[in-house]
Design a protein around this motif. Structure first.
Motif, PDB file in Angstrom:
ATOM      1  N   ARG A 212       0.836  -1.209   0.000  1.00 53.79           N
ATOM      2  CA  ARG A 212       0.000   0.000   0.000  1.00 53.79           C
ATOM      3  C   ARG A 212       0.869   1.256   0.000  1.00 53.79           C
ATOM      4  O   ARG A 212       0.582   2.219  -0.720  1.00 53.79           O
ATOM      5  N   ASN A 213       1.924   1.258   0.811  1.00 49.73           N
ATOM      6  CA  ASN A 213       2.816   2.412   0.839  1.00 49.73           C
ATOM      7  C   ASN A 213       3.503   2.636  -0.505  1.00 49.73           C
ATOM      8  O   ASN A 213       3.685   3.781  -0.933  1.00 49.73           O
ATOM      9  N   LEU A 214       3.868   1.544  -1.172  1.00 52.31           N
ATOM     10  CA  LEU A 214       4.490   1.673  -2.488  1.00 52.31           C
ATOM     11  C   LEU A 214       3.493   2.253  -3.487  1.00 52.31           C
ATOM     12  O   LEU A 214       3.858   3.120  -4.300  1.00 52.31           O
ATOM     13  N   ALA A 215       2.252   1.798  -3.421  1.00 53.71           N
ATOM     14  CA  ALA A 215       1.219   2.340  -4.307  1.00 53.71           C
ATOM     15  C   ALA A 215       1.000   3.825  -4.039  1.00 53.71           C
ATOM     16  O   ALA A 215       0.801   4.619  -4.967  1.00 53.71           O
ATOM     17  N   MET A 216       1.069   4.230  -2.781  1.00 59.24           N
ATOM     18  CA  MET A 216       0.922   5.651  -2.438  1.00 59.24           C
ATOM     19  C   MET A 216       2.115   6.460  -2.938  1.00 59.24           C
ATOM     20  O   MET A 216       1.962   7.607  -3.378  1.00 59.24           O
ATOM     21  N   ASP A 217       3.314   5.873  -2.877  1.00 63.85           N
ATOM     22  CA  ASP A 217       4.493   6.542  -3.440  1.00 63.85           C
ATOM     23  C   ASP A 217       4.318   6.775  -4.935  1.00 63.85           C
ATOM     24  O   ASP A 217       4.601   7.866  -5.450  1.00 63.85           O
ATOM     25  N   LYS A 218       3.874   5.727  -5.635  1.00 67.82           N
ATOM     26  CA  LYS A 218       3.682   5.840  -7.082  1.00 67.82           C
ATOM     27  C   LYS A 218       2.587   6.851  -7.411  1.00 67.82           C
ATOM     28  O   LYS A 218       2.701   7.609  -8.388  1.00 67.82           O
ATOM     29  N   LEU A 219       1.530   6.860  -6.612  1.00 68.81           N
ATOM     30  CA  LEU A 219       0.437   7.804  -6.824  1.00 68.81           C
ATOM     31  C   LEU A 219       0.916   9.239  -6.651  1.00 68.81           C
ATOM     32  O   LEU A 219       0.506  10.135  -7.402  1.00 68.81           O
ATOM     33  N   SER A 220       1.799   9.458  -5.681  1.00 68.58           N
ATOM     34  CA  SER A 220       2.300  10.814  -5.430  1.00 68.58           C
ATOM     35  C   SER A 220       3.155  11.328  -6.583  1.00 68.58           C
ATOM     36  O   SER A 220       3.355  12.534  -6.722  1.00 68.58           O
ATOM     37  N   GLU A 221       3.685  10.427  -7.403  1.00 65.14           N
ATOM     38  CA  GLU A 221       4.426  10.857  -8.585  1.00 65.14           C
ATOM     39  C   GLU A 221       3.483  11.457  -9.630  1.00 65.14           C
ATOM     40  O   GLU A 221       3.886  12.307 -10.433  1.00 65.14           O
ATOM     41  N   LEU A 222       2.235  11.008  -9.627  1.00 70.44           N
ATOM     42  CA  LEU A 222       1.273  11.415 -10.654  1.00 70.44           C
ATOM     43  C   LEU A 222       0.479  12.644 -10.259  1.00 70.44           C
ATOM     44  O   LEU A 222       0.212  13.510 -11.101  1.00 70.44           O
ATOM     45  N   ILE A 223       0.059  12.736  -9.000  1.00 66.25           N
ATOM     46  CA  ILE A 223      -0.683  13.887  -8.500  1.00 66.25           C
ATOM     47  C   ILE A 223      -0.237  14.175  -7.067  1.00 66.25           C
ATOM     48  O   ILE A 223       0.314  13.301  -6.404  1.00 66.25           O
ATOM     49  N   ASP A 224      -0.498  15.395  -6.626  1.00 66.85           N
ATOM     50  CA  ASP A 224      -0.192  15.735  -5.237  1.00 66.85           C
ATOM     51  C   ASP A 224      -1.298  15.184  -4.341  1.00 66.85           C
ATOM     52  O   ASP A 224      -2.475  15.394  -4.591  1.00 66.85           O
ATOM     53  N   ILE A 225      -0.909  14.431  -3.330  1.00 65.21           N
ATOM     54  CA  ILE A 225      -1.895  13.788  -2.459  1.00 65.21           C
ATOM     55  C   ILE A 225      -1.630  14.150  -1.006  1.00 65.21           C
ATOM     56  O   ILE A 225      -0.519  14.491  -0.610  1.00 65.21           O
ATOM     57  N   SER A 226      -2.690  14.074  -0.225  1.00 65.21           N
ATOM     58  CA  SER A 226      -2.592  14.062   1.231  1.00 65.21           C
ATOM     59  C   SER A 226      -3.401  12.857   1.693  1.00 65.21           C
ATOM     60  O   SER A 226      -4.200  12.306   0.929  1.00 65.21           O
ATOM     61  N   TYR A 227      -3.211  12.444   2.947  1.00 61.23           N
ATOM     62  CA  TYR A 227      -3.880  11.211   3.378  1.00 61.23           C
ATOM     63  C   TYR A 227      -4.026  11.204   4.885  1.00 61.23           C
ATOM     64  O   TYR A 227      -3.371  11.970   5.603  1.00 61.23           O
ATOM     65  N   LYS A 228      -4.895  10.298   5.341  1.00 57.55           N
ATOM     66  CA  LYS A 228      -5.178  10.203   6.769  1.00 57.55           C
ATOM     67  C   LYS A 228      -5.555   8.754   7.080  1.00 57.55           C
ATOM     68  O   LYS A 228      -6.316   8.128   6.332  1.00 57.55           O
ATOM     69  N   TYR A 229      -5.038   8.218   8.209  1.00 59.74           N
ATOM     70  CA  TYR A 229      -5.353   6.857   8.631  1.00 59.74           C
ATOM     71  C   TYR A 229      -6.451   6.885   9.696  1.00 59.74           C
ATOM     72  O   TYR A 229      -6.457   7.752  10.559  1.00 59.74           O
ATOM     73  N   ASN A 230      -7.360   5.901   9.619  1.00 62.13           N
ATOM     74  CA  ASN A 230      -8.377   5.810  10.676  1.00 62.13           C
ATOM     75  C   ASN A 230      -7.929   4.796  11.728  1.00 62.13           C
ATOM     76  O   ASN A 230      -6.820   4.246  11.656  1.00 62.13           O
ATOM     77  N   ASN A 249     -12.355   6.912   4.063  1.00 61.09           N
ATOM     78  CA  ASN A 249     -12.514   5.984   5.186  1.00 61.09           C
ATOM     79  C   ASN A 249     -12.818   6.734   6.476  1.00 61.09           C
ATOM     80  O   ASN A 249     -12.621   6.198   7.570  1.00 61.09           O
ATOM     81  N   GLU A 250     -13.294   7.958   6.337  1.00 61.17           N
ATOM     82  CA  GLU A 250     -13.679   8.750   7.504  1.00 61.17           C
ATOM     83  C   GLU A 250     -15.193   8.822   7.647  1.00 61.17           C
ATOM     84  O   GLU A 250     -15.746   8.549   8.709  1.00 61.17           O
ATOM     85  N   THR A 251     -15.858   9.190   6.555  1.00 57.21           N
ATOM     86  CA  THR A 251     -17.325   9.288   6.598  1.00 57.21           C
ATOM     87  C   THR A 251     -17.985   8.072   5.976  1.00 57.21           C
ATOM     88  O   THR A 251     -19.207   7.932   6.022  1.00 57.21           O
ATOM     89  N   ALA A 252     -17.203   7.214   5.346  1.00 61.32           N
ATOM     90  CA  ALA A 252     -17.736   5.996   4.708  1.00 61.32           C
ATOM     91  C   ALA A 252     -16.713   4.890   4.904  1.00 61.32           C
ATOM     92  O   ALA A 252     -15.729   5.050   5.624  1.00 61.32           O
ATOM     93  N   ILE A 253     -16.976   3.765   4.296  1.00 62.13           N
ATOM     94  CA  ILE A 253     -16.040   2.643   4.374  1.00 62.13           C
ATOM     95  C   ILE A 253     -15.483   2.387   2.984  1.00 62.13           C
ATOM     96  O   ILE A 253     -16.169   1.863   2.103  1.00 62.13           O
TER      97      ILE A 253
END
Length: 503
Positions: A212-230, A249-253
């Motif tokens: 998942r972290n690797l996918a988030m790294d790759k995603l950040s190369e394409l667009i600027d992202i922010s994120y939050k863990y529940n 994953n804050e207001t929905a699942i």
């Protein structure tokens, strides 16, 4: 309790199992030392307190011994602050890299200064006009002027066509990038679910979190992202300056909002249909994106001002140049007179055009039908030419001198000043912008390398450290085994070597 004869076996067994688990984990770390995205894992151990009952803690005595060692968990060694820093800087670096690569290619298209560049073509055109001013009655020189004019328009057409094709490539890249983004979002959502299920029994889903972290790294190369863990270790993903929700994953699942691709506007000359990108029916405004290759492609495709530098602005500048040249030469030619010839009806005419006025853009610039009809329609004379008169004006070069002076004349009223200076300004600005984006990209790479090194020092696998762990856990395993042997010998002596009283 510690006065139980078999208590030592239990203590040694915990050491044996803990050392075995440590060796297995060390092997896992070493095996994945070269795996992209893998995070070093650590075995967390704790000492087990002395034996207790369900009701009360037994009263401590001087001889009470603990129950050995217990495995708490297997922990990923990550620094979330460094992760966030890395992804932010990665987004910005990829944006500058994309812009630099595009502008570097634009420099190749323009090909200045070279012998085959537009400035060289213009120079040959000017030189033929100088010769025309000397011999306006020469058919060969007139043919040379027309041919050089055609070469100049074809060069302009070529540059404009290449730039618009490159603009379409940016649009194609936006479509491809959007599909890649959606793929990573689906992967992250699926991993969210898998991690949640895996951790229901209290275990850490370390290897799934690595993916998942690797996918988030790759995603950040394409667009600027922010994120939050529940609280269930499921991540929500947002992008852009207004924090548009992509995974909730804050207001929905695990609600996923994918990007949609729709038809948008046209390319600069209308040759291609571009695409828009939207989320939940709302079109993404490129000003809302602050990083990633997506931002770079958008900037280069749509940038239309000096402070918003992109391909559209470059094509505007070439259009301004071509439009100025058309107006300059048409004004001069229309105010002069042609030389009568069979090709033009044997009549000296005024008001003839040098370039076509129906479309003066750089892509469609061409010589006029008048020049296509006859080279004698290049108006070199400032008076009507009569081949039967005593003064024919066939050698009149007063209008031809105006053509010859074009290269040295300022046309501020047309917004271009001197033609050569304006072209040099276009080329120079492309070079300046390319160098600027190159510098920014290199600066970002330095920042990225620094953060990556810090990140690896925390999360990366150190072979030297793992070899040390192998030695430590091996020795511990051997010692625990030796203790079991010693306790076994002691019990054997107690059970089999102790005589029965009275015999």
């Amino acid at each position: 309790m510690s006065n139980n004869a078999f208590y030592g076996l239990h203590v040694a067994k915990t050491g044996l199992f803990a050392s075995q688990k440590g060796l297995e984990l060390t092997g896992h770390n070493i095996s994945n030392a070269g795996t992209e995205g893998y995070t070093r894992q650590r075995l967390n151990l704790t000492n087990l307190e002395g034996a207790t009952t369900d009701a009360i803690i037994l009263q401590a005595t001087n001889g009470q011994v603990g129950r050995g060692v217990g495995v708490v968990n297997i922990q990923q060694i990550r620094d979330q602050f460094l992760d966030a820093q890395y992804r932010d800087e990665c987004s910005e670096q990829k944006m500058w890299e994309t812009r630099y690569e595009t502008l570097y290619y634009v420099e190749d298209i323009i090909h200045e200064p070279t012998d085959i560049g537009l400035s060289s073509v213009l120079l040959k055109f000017y030189e033929s006009l100088q010769e025309f001013a000397k011999e306006p009655q020469s058919e060969d020189i007139r043919n040379l002027v027309r041919q050089n004019a055609i070469t100049m328009t074809e060069s302009m057409n070529h540059y404009a066509g290449k730039l618009e094709a490159l603009q379409k490539e940016q649009d194609d890249a936006i479509v491809i990038t959007t599909k890649q983004i959606n793929a990573y979002l689906n992967d992250i959502a699926a991993l969210n679910t898998a991690i949640r299920k895996y951790e229901l029994n209290g275990e850490n889903a370390n290897d799934l979190m690595d993916k998942r972290n690797l996918a988030m790294d790759k995603l950040s190369e394409l667009i600027d992202i922010s994120y939050k863990y529940n609280e269930h270790n499921m991540v929500s993903i947002y992008f852009g300056n207004d924090n548009t929700t992509l995974i909730d994953n804050e207001t929905a699942i695990n609600a996923v909002n994918l990007f949609e691709i729709t038809e948008g506007g046209q390319s600069h000359y209308g040759s291609y249909t571009f695409h828009d990108v939207s989320v939940n029916g709302v079109t993404v405004d490129r000003s809302n994106i602050s990083g990633g290759t997506m931002k770079g492609y958008y900037n280069m495709r749509d940038g239309s001002a000096s402070e918003d530098y992109g391909l559209d602005f470059i094509m505007q500048q070439f259009d301004l140049l071509s439009d100025g040249i058309v107006k300059i030469f048409n004004k001069i030619n229309s105010e002069g007179y042609s030389i009568p010839d069979e090709e033009n009806g044997n009549k000296s005419q005024q008001g003839l055009l040098f370039f076509d006025e129906s479309d003066t853009s750089a892509l469609h610039m061409q010589i006029s039908d008048d020049l296509k009809q006859s080279v004698w329609n290049i108006a070199g004379s400032d008076a009507e030419v009569d081949l039967d008169a005593e003064n024919t004006n066939e050698g009149n070069n007063k209008n031809a001198l105006r053509f010859a002076a074009v290269s040295q004349t300022n046309y501020d009223d047309l917004g271009i000043g001197r033609i050569d200076d304006f072209l040099a300004g276009i080329v120079s600005e492309i070079g300046v912008q390319a160098e600027y984006t190159k510098t920014m990209n290199e600066n970002q790479e330095i920042i990225m390398d620094s953060i990556y090194a810090q990140r690896q020092s925390v999360s990366g696998v150190s072979i030297d450290e793992e070899v040390t762990n192998i030695i430590t856990f091996s020795k511990s395993y051997q010692a625990a085994s030796r203790m079991i042997t010693a306790v076994d010998e002691m019990l054997d002596k107690l059970i089999n070597g102790t005589g029965v009283v009275g015999r």
